[in-house]
Design an enzyme around this catalytic site. Structure first.
Site, PDB file in Angstrom:
ATOM      1  N   HIS A 268     153.651  35.755   8.892  1.00  0.00           N
ATOM      2  CA  HIS A 268     152.714  34.763   9.427  1.00  0.00           C
ATOM      3  C   HIS A 268     151.665  34.457   8.378  1.00  0.00           C
ATOM      4  CE1 HIS A 268     149.757  32.849  12.089  1.00  0.00           C
ATOM      5  NE2 HIS A 268     150.779  32.613  12.894  1.00  0.00           N
ATOM      6  N   GLU A 323     157.010  33.918  17.598  1.00  0.00           N
ATOM      7  CA  GLU A 323     158.261  33.222  17.891  1.00  0.00           C
ATOM      8  C   GLU A 323     159.359  34.185  18.336  1.00  0.00           C
ATOM      9  OE1 GLU A 323     158.134  30.186  17.971  1.00  0.00           O
ATOM     10  OE2 GLU A 323     156.877  29.357  16.394  1.00  0.00           O
TER      11      GLU A 323
HETATM   12  N1  ACO Z   1     161.583  37.032   5.911  1.00  0.00           N
HETATM   13  C1  ACO Z   1     161.732  37.478   4.645  1.00  0.00           C
HETATM   14  N2  ACO Z   1     160.786  37.392   3.704  1.00  0.00           N
HETATM   15  C2  ACO Z   1     159.635  36.825   4.050  1.00  0.00           C
HETATM   16  C3  ACO Z   1     159.397  36.339   5.346  1.00  0.00           C
HETATM   17  C4  ACO Z   1     160.428  36.473   6.301  1.00  0.00           C
HETATM   18  N3  ACO Z   1     160.288  36.031   7.566  1.00  0.00           N
HETATM   19  N4  ACO Z   1     158.161  35.823   5.421  1.00  0.00           N
HETATM   20  C5  ACO Z   1     157.630  35.963   4.195  1.00  0.00           C
HETATM   21  N5  ACO Z   1     158.522  36.551   3.374  1.00  0.00           N
HETATM   22  C6  ACO Z   1     158.340  36.901   1.988  1.00  0.00           C
HETATM   23  C7  ACO Z   1     158.577  35.686   1.093  1.00  0.00           C
HETATM   24  O1  ACO Z   1     159.910  35.593   0.705  1.00  0.00           O
HETATM   25  C8  ACO Z   1     157.665  35.992  -0.064  1.00  0.00           C
HETATM   26  O2  ACO Z   1     158.273  36.933  -0.904  1.00  0.00           O
HETATM   27  P1  ACO Z   1     158.066  36.899  -2.497  1.00  0.00           P
HETATM   28  O3  ACO Z   1     156.593  37.072  -2.707  1.00  0.00           O
HETATM   29  O4  ACO Z   1     158.906  38.030  -2.987  1.00  0.00           O
HETATM   30  O5  ACO Z   1     158.549  35.537  -2.930  1.00  0.00           O
HETATM   31  C9  ACO Z   1     156.470  36.677   0.600  1.00  0.00           C
HETATM   32  O6  ACO Z   1     156.965  37.246   1.804  1.00  0.00           O
HETATM   33  C10 ACO Z   1     155.337  35.719   0.926  1.00  0.00           C
HETATM   34  O7  ACO Z   1     155.839  34.558   1.567  1.00  0.00           O
HETATM   35  P2  ACO Z   1     154.951  33.259   1.815  1.00  0.00           P
HETATM   36  O8  ACO Z   1     155.846  32.107   2.160  1.00  0.00           O
HETATM   37  O9  ACO Z   1     153.986  33.060   0.705  1.00  0.00           O
HETATM   38  O10 ACO Z   1     154.107  33.693   3.069  1.00  0.00           O
HETATM   39  P3  ACO Z   1     153.356  32.762   4.078  1.00  0.00           P
HETATM   40  O11 ACO Z   1     152.293  33.580   4.662  1.00  0.00           O
HETATM   41  O12 ACO Z   1     152.969  31.465   3.474  1.00  0.00           O
HETATM   42  O13 ACO Z   1     154.506  32.459   5.138  1.00  0.00           O
HETATM   43  C11 ACO Z   1     155.658  32.027   7.127  1.00  0.00           C
HETATM   44  C12 ACO Z   1     154.331  32.475   6.485  1.00  0.00           C
HETATM   45  C13 ACO Z   1     155.972  30.581   6.711  1.00  0.00           C
HETATM   46  C14 ACO Z   1     155.534  32.069   8.655  1.00  0.00           C
HETATM   47  C15 ACO Z   1     156.781  32.964   6.654  1.00  0.00           C
HETATM   48  O14 ACO Z   1     156.463  34.306   6.967  1.00  0.00           O
HETATM   49  C16 ACO Z   1     158.145  32.593   7.220  1.00  0.00           C
HETATM   50  O15 ACO Z   1     158.804  31.714   6.642  1.00  0.00           O
HETATM   51  N6  ACO Z   1     158.590  33.255   8.324  1.00  0.00           N
HETATM   52  C17 ACO Z   1     159.872  32.967   8.920  1.00  0.00           C
HETATM   53  C18 ACO Z   1     159.790  31.750   9.837  1.00  0.00           C
HETATM   54  C19 ACO Z   1     159.023  32.041  11.111  1.00  0.00           C
HETATM   55  O16 ACO Z   1     159.153  33.077  11.748  1.00  0.00           O
HETATM   56  N7  ACO Z   1     158.192  31.060  11.481  1.00  0.00           N
HETATM   57  C20 ACO Z   1     157.325  31.161  12.667  1.00  0.00           C
HETATM   58  C21 ACO Z   1     155.919  31.480  12.255  1.00  0.00           C
HETATM   59  S1  ACO Z   1     154.829  31.702  13.650  1.00  0.00           S
HETATM   60  C22 ACO Z   1     154.410  30.158  14.152  1.00  0.00           C
HETATM   61  O17 ACO Z   1     154.679  29.193  13.526  1.00  0.00           O
HETATM   62  C23 ACO Z   1     153.703  29.950  15.487  1.00  0.00           C
END
Ligand code: ACO
Length: 382
Positions: A268, A323
């Site tokens: 998140h 979610e």
């Molecule tokens: N699975 C695997 N790896 C992940 C995940 C995940 N769900 N979320 C983050 N990471 C990893 C990324 O690959 C990244 O790794 P790296 O640094 O080695 O490249 C690191 O964690 C940071 O990722 P960011 O995209 O910078 O983190 P951010 O905080 O911007 O992302 C987000 C938040 C978009 C929700 C992300 O966690 C994600 O894509 N989750 C999966 C989709 C999801 O569940 N969405 C619902 C969110 S809740 C809502 O919208 C109400």
């Protein structure tokens, strides 16, 4: 939070051109404080979500969506407040009948709210009464569309039923059992408000122009429709389907992460701790009379996923987000995945309209500035 960006030396103006714009710029407004609000606190570091100071877990356990919406609108806690679904104006019903059955439910809801707004005299500033009216209208509209697209006639609202119970009644044609209604009500409580997210900001921007509450909600629905905001609980369902069994989870998750995919329902932007909404919804799902089909698998897969994510990202806490268990609850109450985003929109009506009221109460037109990156003044080609 991103650092505010200043222009690079290469963007310095040529001699005679206006001075470079050195004001700070934050793409996506990240880290910019754009409002003051007393409505909700999202405390990502500590995994806390408070509505008017009350923790989300307590509100789920002791409140109803009607009471929580009233709390968001007025700041006062009246646990016995009731709210039933409102009947649909004829113009709305006629419009919903005209929509193709292939219409995305979010589009149908946005259209219905727009037609509803056109049939009301909605004075500015928005009021709790207006907020109540639109929040009571929208579930009837979505339920009617949900039936029309299946070739079924809409069902009139039953004023004796609470909003969430009444929504399921109008959608399915029969009254849900108490456990089902209670579970969806809890989902609505959890989804009611979440700070200055994109759709709430949209609602505040529209309200700040002294436009009406229906326009604010239409715009907010449009913003929530985008997959980067509305989330994808249906993708969690797809993921669990593909994982298939607890025994297969470890291998499936490792292979997905090796391919560079993300695990849906984890991570998140704000929360670094376990999302308190996920915790509340897991408890709700576990206490449903009829155990949701995916629940046991979801719990087993979650344990494996959290362990693997911690191993792979030791420096970045990646925990379960809302979610994950939203999908389980929504599926458990019998909603089809294509209705998940629009059901989320129904729940968020309380927060959007609370922010519209708050914005209007201390209004200032929201009009950020931009840094111009186009050509300097020049003459048209001869
Ligand atoms: N699975 C695997 N790896 C992940 C995940 C995940 N769900 N979320 C983050 N990471 C990893 C990324 O690959 C990244 O790794 P790296 O640094 O080695 O490249 C690191 O964690 C940071 O990722 P960011 O995209 O910078 O983190 P951010 O905080 O911007 O992302 C987000 C938040 C978009 C929700 C992300 O966690 C994600 O894509 N989750 C999966 C989709 C999801 O569940 N969405 C619902 C969110 S809740 C809502 O919208 C109400």
């Amino acid at each position: 939070m991103t650092d505010l960006q200043t222009p690079s030396p290469s963007s310095a103006p040529a001699a005679g051109a206006p001075a470079a714009d050195t004001r700070p710029y934050s793409p996506g407004l990240e880290g910019v404080v754009a409002a003051e609000s007393a409505i909700g606190l999202v405390d990502g570091a500590n995994g806390r979500l408070l509505y008017r100071g009350y923790p989300i877990g307590q509100l789920v356990r002791h409140g109803s969506y009607a009471a929580v919406a009233d709390l968001l609108w007025t700041g006062e806690w009246h646990p016995d407040v009731r709210m039933a679904c409102a009947p649909l104006p004829l113009q709305v019903l006629r419009t919903l009948r005209e929509l193709p059955s292939t219409t995305v439910p979010m589009d149908a809801l946005r259209t219905a709210v727009s037609v509803w707004g056109a049939s009301q005299q909605l004075a500015w500033p928005p009021t709790p009464e207006q907020a109540r009216a639109i929040t009571a209208f929208s579930p009837s509209a979505l339920a009617a569309f949900g039936r029309l697209r299946r070739g079924l006639e809409p069902v009139d609202p039953d004023p004796s039923l609470d909003l969430v119970e009444g929504f399921l009644y109008q959608l399915n044609g029969d009254r849900p059992d108490a456990g089902t209604a209670r579970a969806l009500d809890a989902y609505f409580v959890v989804g009611a408000e979440h700070g200055l997210n994109a759709s709430t900001f949209t609602a505040r921007v529209i309200t700040a122009t002294r436009s009406d509450i229906a326009s604010a909600v239409c715009g907010a629905i449009g913003a929530l429709k985008g997959p980067l905001h509305g989330g994808a609980p249906s993708e969690v369902v797809d993921q669990l389907t593909r994982v298939g069994s607890a025994e297969h989870a470890e291998q499936w998750i490792n292979e997905a992460l090796d391919r560079g995919e993300r695990l849906m329902g984890f991570g998140h932007r704000v929360y670094r701790a376990y999302d308190p909404r996920a915790a509340a919804l897991r408890t709700v799902a576990e206490s449903m009379d009829v155990r949701p089909k995916w629940l046991d698998l979801a719990i087993q897969v979650e344990d494996v996923a959290l362990r693997i994510l911690a191993e792979r990202h030791p420096d970045r806490p990646l925990k379960t987000n809302v979610e994950y268990y939203a999908a389980t609850v929504l599926q458990g109450v019998g909603l089809t995945p294509d209705l998940f985003p629009s059901t989320f929109a129904l729940a968020r009506h309380a927060g959007w309209t609370a922010h519209a009221i708050e914005q209007a109460a201390a209004n200032k037109l929201i009009r950020p500035d931009m840094r111009y990156t186009g050509p300097q003044e020049r003459d048209l080609p001869a």
